[in-house]
Write an enzyme that holds these catalytic residues in place. Sequence first.
Site, PDB file in Angstrom:
ATOM      1  N   GLU A  86     -32.424  47.846 -43.268  1.00  0.00           N
ATOM      2  CA  GLU A  86     -33.127  48.714 -43.890  1.00  0.00           C
ATOM      3  C   GLU A  86     -34.688  48.349 -43.369  1.00  0.00           C
ATOM      4  OE1 GLU A  86     -32.186  49.657 -47.863  1.00  0.00           O
ATOM      5  OE2 GLU A  86     -33.253  51.827 -47.778  1.00  0.00           O
ATOM      6  N   CYS A  99     -41.953  46.759 -42.121  1.00  0.00           N
ATOM      7  CA  CYS A  99     -41.458  45.942 -43.108  1.00  0.00           C
ATOM      8  C   CYS A  99     -40.259  45.594 -43.038  1.00  0.00           C
ATOM      9  CB  CYS A  99     -41.684  46.502 -44.632  1.00  0.00           C
ATOM     10  SG  CYS A  99     -40.630  45.796 -46.042  1.00  0.00           S
ATOM     11  N   CYS A 106     -29.282  41.497 -51.751  1.00  0.00           N
ATOM     12  CA  CYS A 106     -29.775  40.104 -51.938  1.00  0.00           C
ATOM     13  C   CYS A 106     -29.275  39.288 -53.263  1.00  0.00           C
ATOM     14  CB  CYS A 106     -31.218  40.438 -52.437  1.00  0.00           C
ATOM     15  SG  CYS A 106     -32.316  39.319 -53.046  1.00  0.00           S
ATOM     16  N   CYS A 110     -33.122  39.936 -59.231  1.00  0.00           N
ATOM     17  CA  CYS A 110     -34.220  40.369 -60.120  1.00  0.00           C
ATOM     18  C   CYS A 110     -33.962  41.721 -60.830  1.00  0.00           C
ATOM     19  CB  CYS A 110     -35.577  40.507 -59.277  1.00  0.00           C
ATOM     20  SG  CYS A 110     -35.922  38.965 -58.458  1.00  0.00           S
ATOM     21  N   CYS A 113     -35.446  44.829 -59.825  1.00  0.00           N
ATOM     22  CA  CYS A 113     -35.520  45.276 -58.130  1.00  0.00           C
ATOM     23  C   CYS A 113     -34.163  46.082 -58.007  1.00  0.00           C
ATOM     24  CB  CYS A 113     -35.774  44.145 -57.551  1.00  0.00           C
ATOM     25  SG  CYS A 113     -35.434  44.359 -55.613  1.00  0.00           S
ATOM     26  N   CYS A 331     -41.435  49.493 -52.634  1.00  0.00           N
ATOM     27  CA  CYS A 331     -41.238  48.022 -52.979  1.00  0.00           C
ATOM     28  C   CYS A 331     -39.969  48.155 -53.959  1.00  0.00           C
ATOM     29  CB  CYS A 331     -42.133  47.233 -53.580  1.00  0.00           C
ATOM     30  SG  CYS A 331     -43.909  47.091 -52.363  1.00  0.00           S
TER      31      CYS A 331
HETATM   32  N1  SAH Z   1     -36.977  38.373 -51.893  1.00  0.00           N
HETATM   33  C1  SAH Z   1     -38.363  38.699 -51.635  1.00  0.00           C
HETATM   34  C2  SAH Z   1     -38.881  39.451 -50.584  1.00  0.00           C
HETATM   35  C3  SAH Z   1     -38.685  41.048 -51.115  1.00  0.00           C
HETATM   36  S1  SAH Z   1     -40.353  41.355 -51.328  1.00  0.00           S
HETATM   37  C4  SAH Z   1     -39.190  38.567 -52.551  1.00  0.00           C
HETATM   38  O1  SAH Z   1     -38.917  38.763 -53.728  1.00  0.00           O
HETATM   39  O2  SAH Z   1     -40.565  38.177 -52.388  1.00  0.00           O
HETATM   40  C5  SAH Z   1     -40.322  42.793 -52.170  1.00  0.00           C
HETATM   41  C6  SAH Z   1     -41.324  42.840 -53.378  1.00  0.00           C
HETATM   42  O3  SAH Z   1     -40.925  44.112 -54.216  1.00  0.00           O
HETATM   43  C7  SAH Z   1     -41.361  41.712 -54.306  1.00  0.00           C
HETATM   44  O4  SAH Z   1     -42.592  41.070 -54.426  1.00  0.00           O
HETATM   45  C8  SAH Z   1     -41.021  42.372 -55.756  1.00  0.00           C
HETATM   46  O5  SAH Z   1     -41.527  41.716 -56.570  1.00  0.00           O
HETATM   47  C9  SAH Z   1     -41.435  43.835 -55.289  1.00  0.00           C
HETATM   48  N2  SAH Z   1     -40.508  44.746 -56.292  1.00  0.00           N
HETATM   49  C10 SAH Z   1     -39.277  44.460 -56.634  1.00  0.00           C
HETATM   50  N3  SAH Z   1     -38.658  45.570 -57.173  1.00  0.00           N
HETATM   51  C11 SAH Z   1     -39.847  46.384 -57.486  1.00  0.00           C
HETATM   52  C12 SAH Z   1     -40.163  47.585 -58.219  1.00  0.00           C
HETATM   53  N4  SAH Z   1     -38.946  48.394 -58.840  1.00  0.00           N
HETATM   54  N5  SAH Z   1     -41.316  48.186 -58.238  1.00  0.00           N
HETATM   55  C13 SAH Z   1     -42.349  47.560 -57.593  1.00  0.00           C
HETATM   56  N6  SAH Z   1     -42.296  46.412 -56.797  1.00  0.00           N
HETATM   57  C14 SAH Z   1     -40.907  45.759 -56.859  1.00  0.00           C
END
Ligand code: SAH
Length: 339
Positions: A86, A99, A106, A110, A113, A331
Amino acid sequence: MKSFFDYERPELAATLHPSFRATQLFKAVYQRRVENLDSITELSKGERAALASEWDIRLPALYRRFESVDGTRRYLLQLADGELAETVFIPEETRNTICISSQVGCALACTFCLTGQLGLTRNLTAGEMVTQVLFAQRDNLSEEQIDSFNIVLMGMGEPLHNYDNVMKAIRILHDKHGLNMSMSRMTLSTAGLLPAIQRLAAEPHIPNLAISLTGATNTKRNELMPINRKYPLEELLAAVRQFPLKHRQRVTFEYVLLKGVTDSLEDAQNLVKLLRGIRAKVNLIPLNEADELDYRRPSEMAIQRFQQVLIDNGIAAYVRKNRGNDISAACGQLKKMVV
Ligand code: SAH
């Protein structure tokens, strides 16, 4: 057939005779964007045929492409084994962003996410990361604009869980006879894999570092980002303090604002304390909501109030604009959604 995009130029040179063919091929494929090795006319017919039978320079097939009302595009690219990578292209006035994903799914889980809910399917190869960039570049940018983009490793996956392939992809993208992306135009985002951050700090070429924080105390971060139980905040921040930065370079911290969970004034003050003495820039990301998530996005007022605390304490803080929300490209929304 071997995937051309999996090879760094020195590796390629070691397999080709004469070895300067590697530089010729890099320039043809990455700079002139030939789609067929047979069209490299500075080589003899026989040589072209031999190369074409050995090296595959096809980009992955487009499985789906989604277009947001704001111009953001989300791609699902089909890989050799049928899995989907993606990728998101985010157009902006002054610079565009590509991006890319580093894994399918993953492992970090978290809680806010959507990618985290998938679990990990597999790592992407270096070539599978490089071709995401090429696909988005060629699909969006005209000849005059062809190089005007930055790359962020903020798609699916945890880049530092796939360290070797990610660093290889970065070196290929950085090669001066290839795309020639400078390190300052690439950002690697991590949830905080401590040993890998230390390893990254010792590399000869280092991209910008972004740390996903989201909790400003261990109690909170343990709940939201299970990786924190292994590498707690004080150890993570100590490693970031040691991280080599160039003149005027800063570490980015991504902080997801979750209503009633991470958006209070006390949270903001904890964040200020945590970042003391670090050349930091904070990107506040108001939660992108989804049915599968139990969290809510804070009000605009709460978002601004939080940002103001950081600014008042001398920390550069920005609220990340919500892009591609209508096509599940924002994100934390990447989860191979095909509709
Ligand atoms: N695994 C790496 C790369 C992914 S970056 C990392 O965690 O940095 C993806 C970004 O989106 C991360 O900063 C995460 O905190 C953010 N993110 C994840 N879920 C989200 C959501 N539901 N809304 C907004 N940001 C989110």
